[in-house]
Design an enzyme around this catalytic site. Structure first.
Site, PDB file in Angstrom:
ATOM      1  N   GLU A 318      51.156 -66.825  10.709  1.00 31.03           N
ATOM      2  CA  GLU A 318      50.916 -65.933   9.581  1.00 31.03           C
ATOM      3  C   GLU A 318      50.765 -64.474  10.032  1.00 31.03           C
ATOM      4  O   GLU A 318      49.687 -63.889   9.916  1.00 31.03           O
ATOM      5  CB  GLU A 318      49.655 -66.372   8.831  1.00 31.03           C
ATOM      6  CG  GLU A 318      49.727 -67.773   8.257  1.00 31.03           C
ATOM      7  CD  GLU A 318      48.392 -68.251   7.731  1.00 31.03           C
ATOM      8  OE1 GLU A 318      47.385 -67.524   7.890  1.00 31.03           O
ATOM      9  OE2 GLU A 318      48.328 -69.366   7.174  1.00 31.03           O
ATOM     10  N   GLY A 320      50.681 -60.639   9.657  1.00 33.11           N
ATOM     11  CA  GLY A 320      50.558 -59.683   8.558  1.00 33.11           C
ATOM     12  C   GLY A 320      50.525 -58.281   9.120  1.00 33.11           C
ATOM     13  O   GLY A 320      51.470 -57.501   8.977  1.00 33.11           O
ATOM     14  N   ARG A 321      49.418 -57.968   9.823  1.00 33.31           N
ATOM     15  CA  ARG A 321      49.284 -56.677  10.485  1.00 33.31           C
ATOM     16  C   ARG A 321      50.470 -56.407  11.420  1.00 33.31           C
ATOM     17  O   ARG A 321      50.973 -55.279  11.507  1.00 33.31           O
ATOM     18  CB  ARG A 321      47.985 -56.675  11.296  1.00 33.31           C
ATOM     19  CG  ARG A 321      47.685 -55.370  12.017  1.00 33.31           C
ATOM     20  CD  ARG A 321      46.656 -55.580  13.138  1.00 33.31           C
ATOM     21  NE  ARG A 321      45.585 -56.470  12.769  1.00 33.31           N
ATOM     22  CZ  ARG A 321      44.409 -56.092  12.304  1.00 33.31           C
ATOM     23  NH1 ARG A 321      44.157 -54.812  12.147  1.00 33.31           N
ATOM     24  NH2 ARG A 321      43.481 -56.982  12.009  1.00 33.31           N
ATOM     25  N   ARG A 358      38.642 -48.722   7.596  1.00 36.98           N
ATOM     26  CA  ARG A 358      38.551 -49.508   8.820  1.00 36.98           C
ATOM     27  C   ARG A 358      37.746 -48.820   9.912  1.00 36.98           C
ATOM     28  O   ARG A 358      37.039 -49.471  10.687  1.00 36.98           O
ATOM     29  CB  ARG A 358      39.938 -49.867   9.350  1.00 36.98           C
ATOM     30  CG  ARG A 358      40.731 -50.784   8.419  1.00 36.98           C
ATOM     31  CD  ARG A 358      42.037 -51.253   9.072  1.00 36.98           C
ATOM     32  NE  ARG A 358      41.760 -52.149  10.179  1.00 36.98           N
ATOM     33  CZ  ARG A 358      41.872 -51.821  11.453  1.00 36.98           C
ATOM     34  NH1 ARG A 358      42.240 -50.583  11.796  1.00 36.98           N
ATOM     35  NH2 ARG A 358      41.620 -52.697  12.402  1.00 36.98           N
ATOM     36  N   TYR A 362      34.838 -51.116  10.996  1.00 35.85           N
ATOM     37  CA  TYR A 362      35.050 -51.814  12.257  1.00 35.85           C
ATOM     38  C   TYR A 362      34.950 -50.929  13.502  1.00 35.85           C
ATOM     39  O   TYR A 362      35.058 -51.430  14.617  1.00 35.85           O
ATOM     40  CB  TYR A 362      36.450 -52.456  12.287  1.00 35.85           C
ATOM     41  CG  TYR A 362      36.761 -53.394  11.166  1.00 35.85           C
ATOM     42  CD1 TYR A 362      35.872 -54.386  10.765  1.00 35.85           C
ATOM     43  CD2 TYR A 362      37.983 -53.311  10.496  1.00 35.85           C
ATOM     44  CE1 TYR A 362      36.179 -55.256   9.743  1.00 35.85           C
ATOM     45  CE2 TYR A 362      38.304 -54.175   9.464  1.00 35.85           C
ATOM     46  CZ  TYR A 362      37.398 -55.158   9.087  1.00 35.85           C
ATOM     47  OH  TYR A 362      37.710 -56.012   8.072  1.00 35.85           O
ATOM     48  N   CYS A 389      31.385 -37.757   0.203  1.00 31.82           N
ATOM     49  CA  CYS A 389      29.996 -37.385   0.436  1.00 31.82           C
ATOM     50  C   CYS A 389      29.327 -38.486   1.255  1.00 31.82           C
ATOM     51  O   CYS A 389      28.509 -39.264   0.751  1.00 31.82           O
ATOM     52  CB  CYS A 389      29.289 -37.174  -0.906  1.00 31.82           C
ATOM     53  SG  CYS A 389      27.653 -36.453  -0.733  1.00 31.82           S
ATOM     54  N   GLU A 390      29.685 -38.548   2.520  1.00 34.96           N
ATOM     55  CA  GLU A 390      29.260 -39.632   3.397  1.00 34.96           C
ATOM     56  C   GLU A 390      29.484 -39.191   4.840  1.00 34.96           C
ATOM     57  O   GLU A 390      30.592 -38.849   5.224  1.00 34.96           O
ATOM     58  CB  GLU A 390      30.101 -40.877   3.111  1.00 34.96           C
ATOM     59  CG  GLU A 390      29.665 -42.123   3.828  1.00 34.96           C
ATOM     60  CD  GLU A 390      28.475 -42.802   3.171  1.00 34.96           C
ATOM     61  OE1 GLU A 390      27.639 -43.337   3.916  1.00 34.96           O
ATOM     62  OE2 GLU A 390      28.387 -42.773   1.926  1.00 34.96           O
ATOM     63  N   TYR A 419      45.934 -53.110   5.938  1.00 31.72           N
ATOM     64  CA  TYR A 419      44.496 -53.035   5.670  1.00 31.72           C
ATOM     65  C   TYR A 419      43.994 -51.624   5.373  1.00 31.72           C
ATOM     66  O   TYR A 419      42.827 -51.332   5.578  1.00 31.72           O
ATOM     67  CB  TYR A 419      43.701 -53.655   6.827  1.00 31.72           C
ATOM     68  CG  TYR A 419      44.060 -55.093   7.047  1.00 31.72           C
ATOM     69  CD1 TYR A 419      43.676 -56.065   6.130  1.00 31.72           C
ATOM     70  CD2 TYR A 419      44.815 -55.478   8.146  1.00 31.72           C
ATOM     71  CE1 TYR A 419      44.033 -57.390   6.309  1.00 31.72           C
ATOM     72  CE2 TYR A 419      45.178 -56.803   8.332  1.00 31.72           C
ATOM     73  CZ  TYR A 419      44.782 -57.756   7.401  1.00 31.72           C
ATOM     74  OH  TYR A 419      45.144 -59.066   7.575  1.00 31.72           O
TER      75      TYR A 419
END
Length: 461
Positions: A318, A320-321, A358, A362, A389-390, A419
């Site tokens: 499978e 994907g990435r 991400r 991560y 604002c973070e 992603y």
């Protein structure tokens, strides 16, 4: 002092570089082919992808902008289809799924993996036949299962004892007998981030072989008259760069298959090894190519089955990435350039964690470049940040950009095809970016940009 509040200070939130920050690349204008899409070029200094310049794309479609190199995506899909000649290749739709992407997958001969009712709806809307779809999910609702059975989804991957009962009820009601796989956890530790490692026992996915849960799941599915158990599924994690983990997992799954045969007299014909294959986000990453992966995985399964005295099951994978990730870039416009003397320069762009979570989630690393022009200026240690604002709104922690970078320049971040759009949000009520596909000198919108009207449409206050 309060456990929840503390003085900020100059090093608050540990945002400063390490004692040994990364060295600048030899050429700030270089585009490493391992990281950037296959058709990436510099044309008079400007980055072009699929034969279309990023400045033209930005003027026409605005920024931030997801740009997908269609030829790159299709080429990687073909590579997997060619490499796995006697196996099933499912594109993992959670990496990136739009109707256009689903059609590319079908046209290149792959099957499609979905993990929610929404992803199933996209696949069906794109014309994907139900029998070419596999469906994942650790908490599939009765409604999702009913839709999957109604449209004839080819494989449903069972993830819990509750789901066995739920799916049996739906199948009995519809008088169908769907083919199912049981997802097992092998206890293999993939070399990846904790949040995306999925084969250890202490997590939400699958049935642990070590506790007897997997064996009990097999018994219950075999006892369910409306479920057709055809095989097992094993997924060991994400962003994996070698096949050693797959080898250990395959050995344990094969032994489990032998146990099922001995106890139940049943030979399961399919083994899905999942995905999780890594890509190059930076020049330091060294992923395997599809041919090497295929040769290694098929040899592992063949050897383990021979040793266990079992017929070799049909393998499925499978990716994907590994297909979508390298094909995509995100183009941003620089808004402010703020020098923090003696530390670094903060380069703020018009997107951020709403289009790429991400890095915050991560600690992921990315490669970025000035792409609207070339520059001979020296390197400037930078942090590419968004407009939210973070304080954790960081896209690339440490990168070197030209010292003459200025507002209005375009900066692109590579390997954002997977992603990023699929995990995008409306944090701070930012509309999600558009996505364009480029190929052969032409660009077309495959996902339009959200508008303020879109944001307000659901707010019925």
């Amino acid at each position: 002092m309060s456990r929840y509040a503390h003085p900020a200070g100059s090093r608050h939130a540990e945002v400063l570089p390490e004692d040994n920050p990364p060295l600048p690349p030899e050429d700030l204008n270089e585009l490493d082919p391992r990281v950037w899409p296959a058709t990436s070029r510099r044309d008079d200094g400007e980055l072009t992808v699929g034969g279309v310049g990023v400045a033209t794309l930005a003027r026409t479609y605005g920024t931030p902008l997801f740009v997908m190199d269609e030829e790159d995506f299709r080429g990687r899909a073909r590579d997997f289809r060619t490499a796995f000649t006697d196996a099933d290749v499912y594109y993992a739709g959670k990496a990136l799924l739009t109707k256009a992407v689903a059609r590319w997958v079908m046209e290149e001969g792959l099957k499609l993996d979905v993990c929610s009712g929404g992803e199933l709806a996209v696949a069906l809307a794109a014309g994907v036949p139900g029998d070419r779809i596999g469906m994942h999910g650790n908490n599939k609702s009765t409604r999702e299962l009913r839709r999957a059975v109604e449209v004839g989804v080819g494989r449903i991957i069972i993830d819990s004892l509750d789901e066995i009962e739920r799916l049996e009820g739906v199948a009995a009601e519809l008088d169908r007998r769907p083919k199912v796989l049981i997802r097992v956890t092998t206890g293999v530790e993939a070399h990846t981030h904790e949040f995306v490692a999925t084969a250890h026992d202490d997590q939400k996915f699958g049935f642990a072989m070590s506790t007897g849960a997997a064996a009990e799941a097999v018994r219950r599915v075999l006892a369910a008259p409306h479920l057709d158990l055809v095989g097992l599924h094993s997924h060991i994690g994400s962003q994996i760069f070698d096949t050693s983990g797959f080898e250990v997992a395959a050995r344990r799954v094969t032994r489990f298959l032998a146990g099922v045969h001995e106890e139940q007299g049943v030979t399961l014909a399919e083994l899905d090894l999942g995905g999780g294959l890594g890509i190059a986000y930076t020049s330091g990453d060294d992923p395997l190519d599809a041919k090497t992966i295929a040769q290694s995985l098929t040899a592992i399964v063949r050897r383990e089955c021979e040793e266990a005295g079992l017929p070799q099951p049909r393998v499925a994978v499978e990716p994907g990435r590994a297909i979508a990730g390298p094909a995509g870039i995100t183009v941003y416009e620089v808004g402010t350039v703020k020098d923090v003397e003696g530390i670094r320069t903060y380069v703020s762009v018009d997107g951020g964690m709403s289009d790429n979570i991400r890095t915050a989630l991560y600690g992921s690393e990315y490669t970025g470049r000035l792409v609207s022009r070339e520059s001979d200026a020296g390197p400037m240690l930078s942090r590419l940040v968004g407009k939210h604002c973070e304080s954790g709104d960081i896209i690339v922690h440490d990168l070197h950009l030209p010292a003459d970078l200025r507002p209005g320049d375009l900066v692109a971040v590579a390997a954002t095809g997977a992603y990023c759009y699929s995990m995008a949000s409306n944090y701070n009520h930012l509309p999600r970016p558009a996505m364009v596909a480029v190929r052969g000198g032409e660009a077309r919108v495959i996902v339009r940009r959200e508008t303020e009207e879109d944001l307000l449409r659901l707010d019925v206050g």
